[in-house]
Scaffold this motif. Structure first.
Motif, short mmCIF file in Angstrom:
data_model
loop_
_atom_site.label_atom_id
_atom_site.label_comp_id
_atom_site.label_asym_id
_atom_site.label_seq_id
_atom_site.Cartn_x
_atom_site.Cartn_y
_atom_site.Cartn_z
N GLN A 60 -36.17 -7.26 29.80
CA GLN A 60 -36.34 -5.82 30.00
C GLN A 60 -36.71 -5.12 28.71
OE1 GLN A 60 -32.90 -5.12 32.51
NE2 GLN A 60 -32.89 -3.05 31.62
N LYS A 61 -37.58 -4.11 28.80
CA LYS A 61 -37.91 -3.32 27.61
C LYS A 61 -36.64 -2.63 27.12
CE LYS A 61 -41.92 -0.53 26.34
NZ LYS A 61 -42.77 -1.59 25.85
N ASN A 62 -36.37 -2.70 25.83
CA ASN A 62 -35.17 -2.04 25.27
C ASN A 62 -35.50 -1.69 23.81
OD1 ASN A 62 -32.62 -1.26 24.49
ND2 ASN A 62 -31.57 -2.89 25.60
N THR A 63 -36.26 -0.63 23.66
CA THR A 63 -36.88 -0.34 22.36
C THR A 63 -35.89 0.08 21.27
OG1 THR A 63 -37.36 1.86 23.18
CG2 THR A 63 -39.17 0.28 23.26
N ASP A 64 -34.68 0.48 21.68
CA ASP A 64 -33.67 0.89 20.67
C ASP A 64 -32.95 -0.30 20.06
OD1 ASP A 64 -33.94 3.53 20.82
OD2 ASP A 64 -32.34 3.87 22.29
N SER A 65 -33.12 -1.47 20.66
CA SER A 65 -32.17 -2.55 20.42
C SER A 65 -32.44 -3.37 19.16
CB SER A 65 -32.20 -3.51 21.63
OG SER A 65 -33.49 -4.08 21.71
N GLU A 69 -23.63 -1.58 23.04
CA GLU A 69 -23.66 -2.54 24.15
C GLU A 69 -24.00 -3.92 23.60
OE1 GLU A 69 -26.63 -1.82 27.19
OE2 GLU A 69 -25.51 -3.02 28.64
N VAL A 70 -23.31 -4.95 24.09
CA VAL A 70 -23.69 -6.32 23.75
C VAL A 70 -24.32 -6.92 25.00
CG1 VAL A 70 -22.90 -8.62 23.09
CG2 VAL A 70 -21.79 -6.60 22.11
N ILE A 71 -25.57 -7.41 24.84
CA ILE A 71 -26.21 -8.11 25.95
C ILE A 71 -26.31 -9.57 25.53
CG2 ILE A 71 -28.28 -8.23 27.42
CD1 ILE A 71 -28.69 -5.19 26.53
N PRO A 118 -27.81 -1.18 20.57
CA PRO A 118 -27.48 -2.30 21.48
C PRO A 118 -27.87 -3.62 20.81
CG PRO A 118 -28.85 -0.65 22.59
CD PRO A 118 -28.78 -0.24 21.15
N PHE A 119 -27.03 -4.64 20.98
CA PHE A 119 -27.23 -5.93 20.32
C PHE A 119 -27.54 -6.96 21.40
CE2 PHE A 119 -25.32 -9.85 18.43
CZ PHE A 119 -26.09 -9.91 17.26
N ILE A 120 -28.74 -7.51 21.36
CA ILE A 120 -29.13 -8.53 22.36
C ILE A 120 -29.05 -9.88 21.67
CG2 ILE A 120 -30.90 -9.26 23.99
CD1 ILE A 120 -32.10 -6.42 23.79
N ASP A 121 -28.10 -10.70 22.11
CA ASP A 121 -27.82 -11.98 21.45
C ASP A 121 -28.42 -13.09 22.31
OD1 ASP A 121 -26.71 -14.08 20.08
OD2 ASP A 121 -24.61 -13.47 20.34
N VAL A 122 -29.62 -13.52 21.94
CA VAL A 122 -30.33 -14.52 22.77
C VAL A 122 -29.93 -15.93 22.36
CG1 VAL A 122 -32.58 -15.45 23.40
CG2 VAL A 122 -32.29 -13.00 23.16
N PRO A 158 -38.04 -4.59 20.71
CA PRO A 158 -36.87 -3.97 20.05
C PRO A 158 -37.23 -3.29 18.74
CG PRO A 158 -36.98 -6.29 19.50
CD PRO A 158 -38.13 -6.03 20.44
N GLU A 159 -36.32 -2.48 18.23
CA GLU A 159 -36.53 -1.84 16.92
C GLU A 159 -36.40 -2.90 15.80
OE1 GLU A 159 -37.60 1.09 16.25
OE2 GLU A 159 -37.17 1.31 14.11
N TYR A 160 -35.43 -3.81 15.98
CA TYR A 160 -35.23 -4.86 14.98
C TYR A 160 -35.31 -6.25 15.64
CZ TYR A 160 -33.17 -1.35 11.81
OH TYR A 160 -32.95 -0.26 11.01
N VAL A 161 -35.84 -7.20 14.88
CA VAL A 161 -35.77 -8.61 15.30
C VAL A 161 -35.08 -9.35 14.16
CG1 VAL A 161 -37.08 -10.71 15.83
CG2 VAL A 161 -37.97 -8.47 16.54
N ILE A 162 -34.03 -10.08 14.51
CA ILE A 162 -33.32 -10.86 13.48
C ILE A 162 -33.21 -12.29 13.98
CG2 ILE A 162 -31.18 -11.08 12.14
CD1 ILE A 162 -30.58 -8.19 12.61
N TRP A 163 -33.45 -13.25 13.08
CA TRP A 163 -33.10 -14.62 13.46
C TRP A 163 -32.39 -15.33 12.33
CZ3 TRP A 163 -38.83 -14.23 13.93
CH2 TRP A 163 -39.53 -14.77 12.86
N ILE A 164 -31.43 -16.17 12.74
CA ILE A 164 -30.77 -17.11 11.83
C ILE A 164 -30.95 -18.47 12.49
CG2 ILE A 164 -28.58 -17.89 10.85
CD1 ILE A 164 -27.66 -15.00 10.76
#
Ligand SMILES: C[S@@+](CC[C@H](N)C(=O)[O-])C[C@H]1O[C@@H](n2cnc3c(N)ncnc32)[C@H](O)[C@@H]1O
Length: 351
Positions: A157-162, A122-124, A97-101, A187-193
Motif C-alpha cells: 500500500q502507498k504510505n508516503t509518510d512512512s 504505527e508498526v506495520i 509509521p514504521f514498516i518492518d519488512v 515512503p519518506e525514508y528507506v532504511i536497510w541493515i
C-alpha cells in the motif's frame, strides 16, 4: 536492559538479556541444548544450504531459537546506524509509521521502540512467515502492551509518510522485490541493515543506484553520486549481556564483530545533501599512524582513497578510540599532503 553511558549519544545502546526476552518467546520452555542445536542448524542454512533457508521460520522452536540469539545481537546494529544521524532526522523518524519488512521475530520493531523510548505511531510488521508474525506480536506486545501493531504477510500500500525498513530481508527476497516495495509504498525514508557480504553488496549497489532517482542518501555515502566501491560495508564491534554471550559461544558464532551493509535514504529535497567522509575499511595501525580506506567527496563525486591519520595529532583518548573504532564511522578531514598514493590528513570537527 542496560544503557551504556560511555557510548550513549542520542540514545541507547540497549543491551537485551536472554532473561528479558525469554518470557516473550513462542516457546519459552525450549532447553538451552535445543536452542544451540537449532541455531547450529539455522546458521548452516544461512551460509551453506541456502536452498533450505525458509525452514527456520516455520515452527515455534526454530523461531524461538532464532529470536534468542539474533534479536538481541542484531538490535545494536540499529543503534550504530541511527547514531550516525543528526538530531533533526532522528526527531523526524521517531514519529513516523514504521514498516518492518521481513520483521522476523520483531527484532527491529522492538529495537526501534526501545531506542526511541516510545513506539512509532504505527508498526506495520510484514513477513511471509505466519510464525514470525506471531512471534513479533508476542515480543512487541510483551515489551510495549499499548503498541499500535498491524501484521501483514504482504504489504504494497502507498504510505508516503512512512519509514520502510528492511532487516536482513533483502538478502532473502532479492533486490527486485525490495525495489518493487519501495516503488509501491513510496515512503519518506528507506532504511536497510543487511549482511555485509561482497556478493550482496553487488546487488545492493544496483538497488542504491535505482533508489537514488528519488532519494538522497543520509548514510553511508558522502552524496548521491555513483558508488566507486567494489565492496563497501560497516563493521560494528560490540558486546552483549552475559547470557547472550554464553549462547553465542555455545553456538560457536561470533556476534561481537558484526559486518553489515547499512544504508539510510530520504526523499529528495530541493537542497542536495552532502556528508562528511565515511571509513569503509580498516587497513593498518603503525607506530605513527592509523590507515583507513574512506569514501569522501572529491569535486562533488564519491571517491575512495586511503588516508593516513598521524597519531601525533590525536589525544590519548582519541588514539584509544581509533584502536577500537568501528568501520563505518563518519569523519571530517583536510588533506595535508599525498604520500605514496595515500592522503595524509588532519582531522577536523564533524560538521
Ligand atoms: C533473516 S530474517 C530477519 C529477521 C529480522 N528482520 C532480523 O533482522 O532479525 C529474514 C525474514 O524475512 C522474511 N522474508 C523472506 N522473504 C520475504 C518476503 N518476500 N516478504 C516478507 N518477508 C520475507 C523471512 O520469513 C524472515 O523472517
Amino acid at each position: 536492559m542496560q544503557k551504556d553511558n560511555q557510548t550513549q549519544r542520542a540514545f541507547g545502546p540497549f543491551v537485551l538479556s536472554l532473561e528479558e526476552i525469554h518470557p516473550h518467546l513462542l516457546n519459552p520452555n525450549l532447553k538451552e541444548t535445543d536452542v544451540v542445536r537449532l541455531i547450529h542448524e539455522m546458521s548452516t542454512k544461512f551460509t551453506v544450504k541456502r536452498d533450505q533457508i525458509a525452514d527456520y521460520v516455520q515452527d515455534d522452536d526454530h523461531v524461538s531459537a532464532y529470536a534468542s540469539l539474533y534479536l538481541p545481537t542484531n538490535i545494536p546494529k540499529l543503534h550504530f546506524l541511527l547514531n550516525k544521524l543528526p538530531d533533526e532526522v532522528l526527531n523526524d523518524l521517531s514519529s513516523r509509521p514504521f514498516i518492518d519488512v521481513g520483521c522476523g521475530p520483531g527484532t527491529f520493531s522492538l529495537g526501534w521502540s526501545l531506542l526511541f523510548e516510545k513506539t512509532p505511531s504505527e508498526v506495520i510488521a510484514v513477513d511471509t512467515s505466519r510464525k514470525m508474525l506471531e512471534q513479533t506480536t508476542k515480543m512487541l506486545k510483551g515489551f510495549f502492551p499499548d503498541v499500535k501493531l498491524r501484521t501483514e504477510s504482504k504489504y504494497h500500500q502507498k504510505n508516503t509518510d512512512s519509514v520502510l525498513f528492511f532487516g536482513h530481508s533483502i538478502n532473502e527476497m532479492g533486490t527486485y522485490k525490495a525495489q518493487d516495495l519501495i516503488m509501491s509504498i513510496d515512503p519518506e525514508y528507506v532504511i536497510w541493515i543487511e549482511p555485509g557480504t561482497s556478493e550482496l553488496f553487488k546487488e545492493l549497489k544496483k538497488l542504491r543506484a535505482n533508489v537514488l532517482e528519488h532519494y538522497d542518501v543520509l548514510y553511508p555515502c558522502p552524496n548521491a553520486t555513483a558508488c566507486p566501491s567494489e565492496w563497501c560495508h560497516q563493521v560494528l564491534r560490540t558486546g552483549h549481556e552475559l547470557d547472550v554471550e554464553r549462547l553465542s559461544q555455545l553456538a560457536s558464532l561470533d556476534r561481537k564483530i558484526l559486518p553489515m551493509a547499512a544504508h539510510i535514504y530520504r526523499k529528495k529535497r530541493a537542497q542536495p545533501l552532502s556528508n562528511d567522509a565515511t571509513t569503509i575499511r580498516y587497513i593498518n595501525e603503525t607506530k605513527f599512524s592509523f590507515e583507513y580506506e574512506v569514501c569522501y567527496l572529491e569535486n562533488g563525486v564519491n571517491t575512495n582513497a586511503v588516508i593516513e591519520i598521524q597519531k601525533k595529532q590525536l589525544s590519548k583518548a582519541q588514539e584509544k578510540a581509533f584502536k577500537n573504532a568501528d568501520v563505518g564511522e563518519k569523519i571530517s578531514f583536510s588533506v595535508e599532503k599525498i604520500v605514496q598514493n595515500k592522503l595524509r590528513v588532519r582531522l577536523e570537527e564533524e560538521k
